[in-house]
Design a protein around this motif. Structure first.
Motif, PDB file in Angstrom:
ATOM      1  N   ASP A  86      31.020  -8.625  13.925  1.00 20.22           N
ATOM      2  CA  ASP A  86      30.793  -7.721  12.597  1.00 20.22           C
ATOM      3  C   ASP A  86      32.225  -7.121  11.950  1.00 20.22           C
ATOM      4  O   ASP A  86      32.191  -6.330  12.979  1.00 20.22           O
TER       5      ASP A  86
ATOM      6  N   SER B  27      27.155  -9.351  16.478  1.00 19.91           N
ATOM      7  CA  SER B  27      27.281 -10.570  15.669  1.00 19.91           C
ATOM      8  C   SER B  27      25.933 -10.657  15.173  1.00 19.91           C
ATOM      9  O   SER B  27      24.794 -10.362  15.895  1.00 19.91           O
TER      10      SER B  27
ATOM     11  N   ARG C 162      25.742 -14.103   2.505  1.00 18.98           N
ATOM     12  CA  ARG C 162      25.742 -13.158   3.982  1.00 18.98           C
ATOM     13  C   ARG C 162      24.503 -11.672   3.214  1.00 18.98           C
ATOM     14  O   ARG C 162      24.119 -11.329   4.424  1.00 18.98           O
ATOM     15  N   ASN C 166      21.067 -11.036   6.332  1.00 19.41           N
ATOM     16  CA  ASN C 166      20.772  -9.846   6.249  1.00 19.41           C
ATOM     17  C   ASN C 166      19.082  -8.802   5.687  1.00 19.41           C
ATOM     18  O   ASN C 166      18.276  -8.610   6.521  1.00 19.41           O
TER      19      ASN C 166
END
Lengths: 331, 98, 492
Positions: A86, B27, C162, C166
């Motif tokens: 990330d 990650s 994305r 999440n």
């Protein structure tokens, strides 16, 4: 005080190994090693569950929790070529606070669990009293396919929803710009692989079918058997470089196999209602053949579904695939 | 000490390990593995709830854990498909709005 | 000769689950007929939901033990006024969203897969509303969660992928927490049925931690502050009808389950009520401030959802912390009002994007195009969300504030007022822009930017606006079967 049970030492060792493997997998730097350690972790968990008299759960964990999940992880790593970190990792202070709260939650949870006596009988007598009306001899199968069949129906729906979601995700990708990777390292090709497949595929099919059938009498069942059948599906797909067969019949056949379990399960349920018993209320005399019918179709659907989830893309018309042949996913 | 306490503690510990790592690992793929570890922890609690010292376990929690395993593998497959799709999107597109 | 069918003898309980399920399968197997299969599934499900509501209104308390197996072994579906209200909300919203989708002329990306996913979502939600078994509820929520993720990616942008990842990870974490709680409950009590658990909950040492795990899992799925981080991106990056589904309906299922557990099973302690109230206050402030700063219309609407979930949580907390307040019906009315208004707003926002080509709030007033009806729908829905009379939002807030006054809970009252004022603030940013359209209006005779697809959001907005006039009927329906009757202080 009675002398310590030698099995307890085994239990302690197994429990410690499981915990170490979990930590090792999550904190391992190399992604590929992580996936392998995770599979090993799942197999040892299955061993612990055999020890705790849960052979059905152990089979499911070994076949699905370790096997299928492990295959999915390896397949994804092959595709993305390593993990992406990330851009904004969790700050250390926040991680520390989260760690403390999780530790507190776990300590409280552990102490509360130790302080709570297990419920005396659970649902053991409730199941035992109704086994003769269930149509099968194995209690776990009786629960899954009869007493709580509605849960199991919805479980098959969850898996179907997953395929639809994965195909929706697949549609978002511009395949002209990002072609399907060929899964080169795992593709099974050549004469030796061919002979291997001719030997292994029928064996897997046989084992899968046996697991489904034996579920009526002893540990086994549609999900475990379906996972073994899926292994056959994945192997034969890998022999084609991780693609679906390029025939026009692939898509309709596949769609049919994916929904077969839900259709038969719902169909039997509604038939039972029309026959006067109520939804999923099988007449006791026909319960066994009905359950076997449901199990066989659910196993086929689970096999098709897990294969579809592994490949992760929809079958494409032959013309479109031909354009992209030979492309790899180098980045 | 009984198998119940040993594996009960293992289950809670696995859940905590998985929960913590699902929150902090950098990650997405790792977080997915961490969620699987946490789910095994919850499975241990149910298997413990089913276990009886003399044998003859409660089949209902066993059925629940099997359902839980299948549900989780379905969610895991979708999450991993998203990881792959994001990889493909990032390699083909130069940039997108955050 | 028409064969006589005794409507009263039909068991409707599974129809709202199985009808959309079969519609999803038909649409999946025959993609060309997906729209027809989808609308048929929704229609049949609506008939089932209406029949169940009719039974509830006569005081019949319909219930079915599936397969004939009674609890604690079997799973029972049951309906009371609360169930009926949410079944009806699902009917209204999904029919409106489905009709919009069917009317949209050029099918958007992923057109065929939209329908089966949406119908599976409906099957999962209706299953959760009807179920009385804690594990079964978990499975239904997972059906809805995976279908929702599939819907959320349909725009195809990397941002949507994305956000969906999440969203899914948050949902999975919530699911795992719920599973742990169920394991602990079964370990102590050996059962899964809510009615049976209600009688024994709190008697075992592990019950506290079990219920914390379950409520935390549900809070994560409902995006309750501070577990909301996944929501704004997921809801604002989806296609407009999907945003409407996610924000107006999908969030309501975990809230509904939490309400069931809170009122029917838990022994709500004052402290936990205060915690919910604090979380709600945080959500109101955070969501409103972000909505005030948002540059895009859909993001503003998504942040407003964070704030509105906070207001609902505040109502939960008030009722739990102050037994005298009895604000449960207020909380439910707010959930219904938010569902109608938010669906109208997202769909109207989607129509505005279609006509104007973007949703940048600062530039909305400089467009030569004027999607009048969509703007009107948005404004009506905004008025209901703010809670001006005679809207349904007003009815909900009135009950909430009345409860707060009755319990002398002035801080709670102040928070609800602050939330209202903030919502006036961020929504007027948009409405002021709409009113200034006239300055740069296009030439006379130019397309005024309205189509048939403006109908459903307008209908929803009018419903949200006008339903307040029928608030007494809605409250009467909620009271059927006394789902909220087992109030703290008046325990069964």
């Amino acid at each position: 005080m009675s002398p310590p049970d030698p099995y307890l030492l085994l239990d302690l060792g197994l429990a410690a190994t499981i915990l170490v493997l979990a930590l090792a997998a999550l904190r391992q730097r190399d992604s590929f090693t992580m996936a392998v350690v995770f599979i090993l972790f799942g197999l040892l968990v299955a061993l612990a569950w055999v020890r705790l008299d849960a052979p059905d759960v152990a089979l499911a964990e070994a076949a699905i929790g370790a096997g299928v999940t492990g295959a999915l992880l390896l397949r994804t790593l092959r595709h993305v070529g390593g993990e992406r970190r990330d851009p904004a990792p969790v700050p250390r202070v926040v991680a520390g606070m989260l760690g403390l709260s999780v530790a507190g939650f776990a300590t409280l949870g552990g102490l509360a669990l130790m302080a709570t006596p297990r419920h005396g009988t659970g649902l053991i007598p409730a199941v035992a009293a109704r086994m003769d009306q269930s149509g099968v001899e194995h209690p776990v199968t009786a629960v899954l396919l009869n007493f709580r069949a509605y849960d199991t129906l919805l479980e098959v729906v969850v898996v179907l929803a997953a395929v639809m979601a994965v195909w929706a995700i697949d549609r978002t990708i511009d395949r002209a710009a990002a072609p399907l990777p060929y899964l080169p390292g795992v593709a099974l090709r050549g004469p030796i692989a061919g002979a291997y497949l001719r030997l292994v595929l029928p064996a897997l099919a046989l084992i899968g079918a046996y697991l489904v059938w034996i579920g009526a009498y002893s540990p086994g069942g549609a999900f475990q058997g379906g996972a073994v059948l899926a292994a056959a599906g994945v192997l034969s797909a890998l022999a084609r470089g991780g693609r679906w067969p390029r025939t026009a019949a692939t898509m309709p056949l596949l769609r049919g196999s994916l929904v077969l379990g839900v259709v038969v399960f719902t169909g039997v349920g509604i038939w039972a209602a029309v026959a006067g018993g109520g939804v999923l209320h099988y007449p006791p005399a026909q319960a066994k053949p009905l359950i076997l019918l449901i199990e066989a179709s659910v196993a086929l659907s689970i096999a098709a579904t897990l294969t579809a989830l592994f490949l992760g893309h929809m079958p494409q018309p032959a013309a479109r695939i031909a354009l992209r042949k030979g492309t790899t996913n180098d980045t | 000490m009984t198998p119940e306490t040993i594996y009960g503690a293992t289950g809670i510990a696995l859940f905590a390990i998985g929960l913590y790592h699902a929150l902090v690992l950098p990650s997405a793929l790792r977080r997915i593995v961490a969620l699987n570890v946490a789910s095994v922890g919850a499975g241990f609690v149910m298997v413990i709830a089913a276990w009886r010292p003399g044998g003859g376990a409660d089949p209902v929690p066993h059925a629940l854990v099997i359902t839980g395993i299948v549900v989780l593998v379905a969610a895991t497959a979708v999450a991993l498909a998203l990881v792959r799709a994001l990889h493909d999107a990032d390699t083909t597109e130069t940039d997108d709005t955050p | 000769m028409i064969p006589q069918i005794d409507l009263a003898a039909i068991d409707w309980m599974l129809v709202p689950v199985l009808a959309p399920l079969l519609g999803a399968i038909a649409g999946f197997v025959l993609p060309r007929a997906a729209t027809a299969a989808g609308m048929a599934g929704l229609g049949l499900s609506a008939v089932g939901s209406a029949a169940i509501t009719a039974q509830v209104r006569t005081g019949a308390a319909p219930s079915t033990a599936i397969g004939g197996w009674e609890p604690p072994l079997g799973i029972v579906l049951a309906a009371d006024g609360l169930t009926a209200a949410f079944l009806l909300l699902t009917v209204v919203l999904t029919l409106a969203i489905g009709t919009t989708r069917a009317l949209t002329p050029a099918p958007a990306r992923g057109a065929a897969i939209f329908w089966p996913l949406m119908l599976l979502l409906v099957a999962g939600l209706n299953g959760a509303f009807l179920s009385t078994d804690i594990f079964n509820i978990y499975v239904t929520l997972e059906v809805a969660a995976l279908a929702a993720v599939g819907l959320a990616v349909l725009t195809g942008s990397a941002a949507a992928l994305r956000a969906a990842l999440n969203y899914l990870l948050a949902g999975m974490l919530g699911g795992v927490l719920i599973l742990l709680g169920i394991g602990l409950l079964f370990h102590a009590h050996g059962r899964l049925d809510l009615a049976g658990l209600a009688a024994v909950a709190g008697s075992a040492p592990s019950d506290g931690i079990a219920l914390i795990a379950i409520i935390a899992g549900l809070a994560l799925k409902a995006a309750l502050f501070p577990l909301h981080a996944w929501l704004p991106a997921a809801h604002s990056n989806a296609q407009a009808p999907v945003s409407a589904l996610l924000s107006a309906l999908v969030l309501k299922a975990p809230l509904y389950v939490a309400l069931r557990l809170w009122v029917g099973v838990l022994d709500p302690a004052t402290a936990s009520g205060t915690v919910l109230g604090v979380m709600g206050a945080g959500a109101i402030l955070w969501g409103s401030v972000q909505a005030l700063r948002a540059e895009r219309l859909k993001l503003l609407v998504a942040y407003s959802t964070v704030a509105q979930v906070g207001l609902i949580s505040l109502a939960f907390g008030l009722s739990a912390a102050n037994p005298a307040a009895i604000a449960w019906t207020g909380a439910v009315t707010l959930m219904l009002a938010h569902g109608l208004a938010k669906a109208a707003m997202f769909m109207a926002a989607g129509r505005i994007v279609e006509e104007v080509g973007h949703d940048r709030i600062a530039e909305l007033d400089r467009s030569p195009r004027r999607p009048t009806l969509a703007q009107f729908s948005f404004a009506l829905a905004a008025i209901s969300l703010i809670g001006l009379p005679p809207t349904l939002g007003f009815a909900g807030k009135w009950q909430l504030m009345e409860g707060a006054v009755r319990a002398d809970a002035w801080i709670w009252l102040a928070m609800a007022m602050a939330g209202t004022l903030l919502s006036v603030g961020y929504l007027s940013r948009v409405l002021v822009g709409f009113l200034r359209f006239d300055r740069v209006r296009g030439a006379v005779g130019e397309h005024q930017g309205w189509t048939l697809a403006d109908g459903p959001p307008l209908l929803l907005a009018v419903t949200a606006f006008g339903a307040g006039l029928f608030a007494t009927h809605i409250i009467a329906l909620l009271a059927a079967g006394a789902p909220l009757g087992q109030l703290p202080g008046a325990m069964q």
